[in-house]
Design a protein around this motif. Structure first.
Motif, PDB file in Angstrom:
ATOM      1  N   SER A   2     120.675 -19.772 116.132  1.00 45.13           N
ATOM      2  CA  SER A   2     119.920 -18.744 115.393  1.00 45.13           C
ATOM      3  C   SER A   2     118.731 -18.562 115.773  1.00 45.13           C
ATOM      4  CB  SER A   2     120.255 -19.386 113.793  1.00 45.13           C
ATOM      5  OG  SER A   2     119.148 -20.412 113.634  1.00 45.13           O
ATOM      6  N   ASN A   6     117.364 -22.245 110.344  1.00 42.36           N
ATOM      7  CA  ASN A   6     118.936 -22.768 110.391  1.00 42.36           C
ATOM      8  C   ASN A   6     119.053 -23.781 109.282  1.00 42.36           C
ATOM      9  OD1 ASN A   6     117.648 -25.223 111.041  1.00 42.36           O
ATOM     10  ND2 ASN A   6     117.630 -24.759 113.420  1.00 42.36           N
ATOM     11  N   LEU A 130     116.033 -13.174 105.153  1.00 42.23           N
ATOM     12  CA  LEU A 130     116.630 -13.166 106.277  1.00 42.23           C
ATOM     13  C   LEU A 130     117.701 -14.325 105.964  1.00 42.23           C
ATOM     14  CD1 LEU A 130     114.734 -15.485 109.141  1.00 42.23           C
ATOM     15  CD2 LEU A 130     113.925 -15.124 106.620  1.00 42.23           C
ATOM     16  N   THR A 132     120.815 -17.022 108.163  1.00 43.26           N
ATOM     17  CA  THR A 132     121.546 -17.412 109.330  1.00 43.26           C
ATOM     18  C   THR A 132     122.964 -17.674 108.572  1.00 43.26           C
ATOM     19  OG1 THR A 132     119.814 -17.906 110.707  1.00 43.26           O
ATOM     20  CG2 THR A 132     122.037 -19.252 111.112  1.00 43.26           C
ATOM     21  N   LYS A 137     120.173 -19.098 103.415  1.00 43.95           N
ATOM     22  CA  LYS A 137     119.471 -17.650 103.402  1.00 43.95           C
ATOM     23  C   LYS A 137     118.485 -17.813 102.571  1.00 43.95           C
ATOM     24  CE  LYS A 137     121.641 -15.713  98.899  1.00 43.95           C
ATOM     25  NZ  LYS A 137     120.993 -14.651  98.253  1.00 43.95           N
ATOM     26  N   LYS A 148     129.603 -15.573 109.761  1.00 42.31           N
ATOM     27  CA  LYS A 148     129.113 -16.260 111.228  1.00 42.31           C
ATOM     28  C   LYS A 148     129.784 -15.535 112.434  1.00 42.31           C
ATOM     29  CE  LYS A 148     127.096 -20.620 112.645  1.00 42.31           C
ATOM     30  NZ  LYS A 148     125.673 -20.137 112.180  1.00 42.31           N
ATOM     31  N   GLY A 152     123.331  -9.824 115.896  1.00 42.69           N
ATOM     32  CA  GLY A 152     122.039  -9.663 115.226  1.00 42.69           C
ATOM     33  C   GLY A 152     121.645  -8.321 114.404  1.00 42.69           C
ATOM     34  N   SER A 176     124.729 -13.417 113.951  1.00 44.61           N
ATOM     35  CA  SER A 176     123.942 -14.519 114.233  1.00 44.61           C
ATOM     36  C   SER A 176     123.068 -14.940 113.334  1.00 44.61           C
ATOM     37  CB  SER A 176     123.331 -14.288 115.595  1.00 44.61           C
ATOM     38  OG  SER A 176     122.806 -13.292 115.802  1.00 44.61           O
ATOM     39  N   SER A 177     122.140 -13.770 113.152  1.00 39.54           N
ATOM     40  CA  SER A 177     121.175 -13.874 112.042  1.00 39.54           C
ATOM     41  C   SER A 177     120.630 -12.402 111.598  1.00 39.54           C
ATOM     42  CB  SER A 177     119.715 -14.341 112.689  1.00 39.54           C
ATOM     43  OG  SER A 177     119.779 -15.860 112.781  1.00 39.54           O
ATOM     44  N   THR A 204     123.522 -14.645 120.612  1.00 38.73           N
ATOM     45  CA  THR A 204     123.684 -13.149 119.941  1.00 38.73           C
ATOM     46  C   THR A 204     124.120 -12.516 121.149  1.00 38.73           C
ATOM     47  OG1 THR A 204     121.910 -13.485 118.451  1.00 38.73           O
ATOM     48  CG2 THR A 204     122.225 -11.200 119.162  1.00 38.73           C
TER      49      THR A 204
END
Length: 293
Positions: A2, A6, A130, A132, A137, A148, A152, A176-177, A204
């Motif tokens: 990520s 994480n 943001l 992951t 979160k 997941k 990106g 991914s993130s 990503t």
């Protein structure tokens, strides 16, 4: 893999004892590994109290020393939010996410000046935070729409971050993130900063980039993408119908001096090899089309 955060990230909430801070901290704590990630709150004068089992400290320095946290999220009211960012920077936090909307521009100018030469990264203010997916979160985004995966997402718009994610998830593409960088005129990380991280992330495969009218950050990022990006990028700019000189939504979303218009941004992005769409309902479909080749 990520970017930025994480499942092992330790987080402090500044403004923990306020209604908004408590509400979103509880939802973040209940998401994925959040119970292990959210380790402290900070509210001056409230040291010794706790919320949902999370201890509260008077200062960020104290909270960091006692918990080993490296990230702070801010739900402090606008008049005091820039000072809250300053406190985290002085405490040498690695990352600060400021959710607060309506911080005076003059306050943020002063804060950005103080941040020069410091190691702290800033996301926001006026951002959704943001995530992951399935790990952690930090912020106000709805966790249940994320899955997941390997796409990106970086966006100036909070709502369109969720829209892009939902479309991707519905089409079977996990993320991914996802990073909401916020729409204020003076903020922290830009599209370009996040894009560089996605480019370097081996897990990503592609990126959705959502921009808005105003400023020139999207064009700067697009030119970097043309020269350096090794992964496909799908792009959308909000505000195609916005009139010049009228602020639309975010404080930074204004076309001024003939610059910052959506069509001009889209033209630069397309010229730089970004797969653009002018319809916000087509972001996921465009990504599917790009990945199919």
């Amino acid at each position: 893999m990520s970017i930025l955060i994480n499942k092992d990230t330790k987080v402090i909430t500044q403004g923990m004892t306020g209604k908004v801070g408590q509400f979103h901290t509880m939802h973040c704590k209940n998401y994925a590994n959040g119970a292990n990630c959210f380790v402290a709150g900070v509210t001056p004068g409230k040291s010794g109290q706790s919320y949902e089992g999370i201890p509260i400290f008077n200062t960020v320095v104290e909270a960091r020393r006692e918990t080993g946290a490296s990230v702070s999220v801010i739900y402090v009211p606008p008049a005091h939010a820039a000072a809250a960012i300053d406190e985290s920077v002085e405490a040498e936090m690695e990352l600060v996410i400021c959710i607060t909307e309506g911080i005076p521009v003059h306050d943020m100018l002063r804060t950005r000046y103080k941040m020069q030469g410091k190691k702290t990264l800033l996301i926001g203010p006026n951002c959704p935070g943001l995530i992951t997916p399935d790990e952690i979160k930090i912020g106000i985004m709805p966790g249940h729409i994320h899955r997941k995966g390997r796409i990106g997402v970086v966006s100036r718009s909070g709502t369109l971050t969720y829209e892009a994610v939902w479309q991707l998830t519905e089409l079977g593409f996990g993320q991914s993130s996802c990073v909401g960088i916020g729409g204020d005129p003076i903020n922290g990380m830009k599209h370009l900063d996040v894009m560089k991280l996605f480019n370097d992330d081996p897990e990503t495969d592609a990126v959705v980039m959502v921009g808005e009218i105003g400023g020139s950050d999207e064009e700067e990022c697009a030119r970097w993408i043309k020269m350096n990006m090794q992964k496909p990028v799908v792009g959308f700019i909000a505000g195609i119908t916005a009139p010049q000189g009228k602020r639309m939504g975010h404080a930074g979303a204004i076309i001024s001096g003939g610059q910052g218009g959506a069509e001009a941004k889209l033209a630069v992005m397309e010229e730089c090899g970004i797969h653009i769409t002018r319809n916000p309902a087509e972001m996921g479909k465009m990504m599917k089309q790009v990945l199919k080749g």
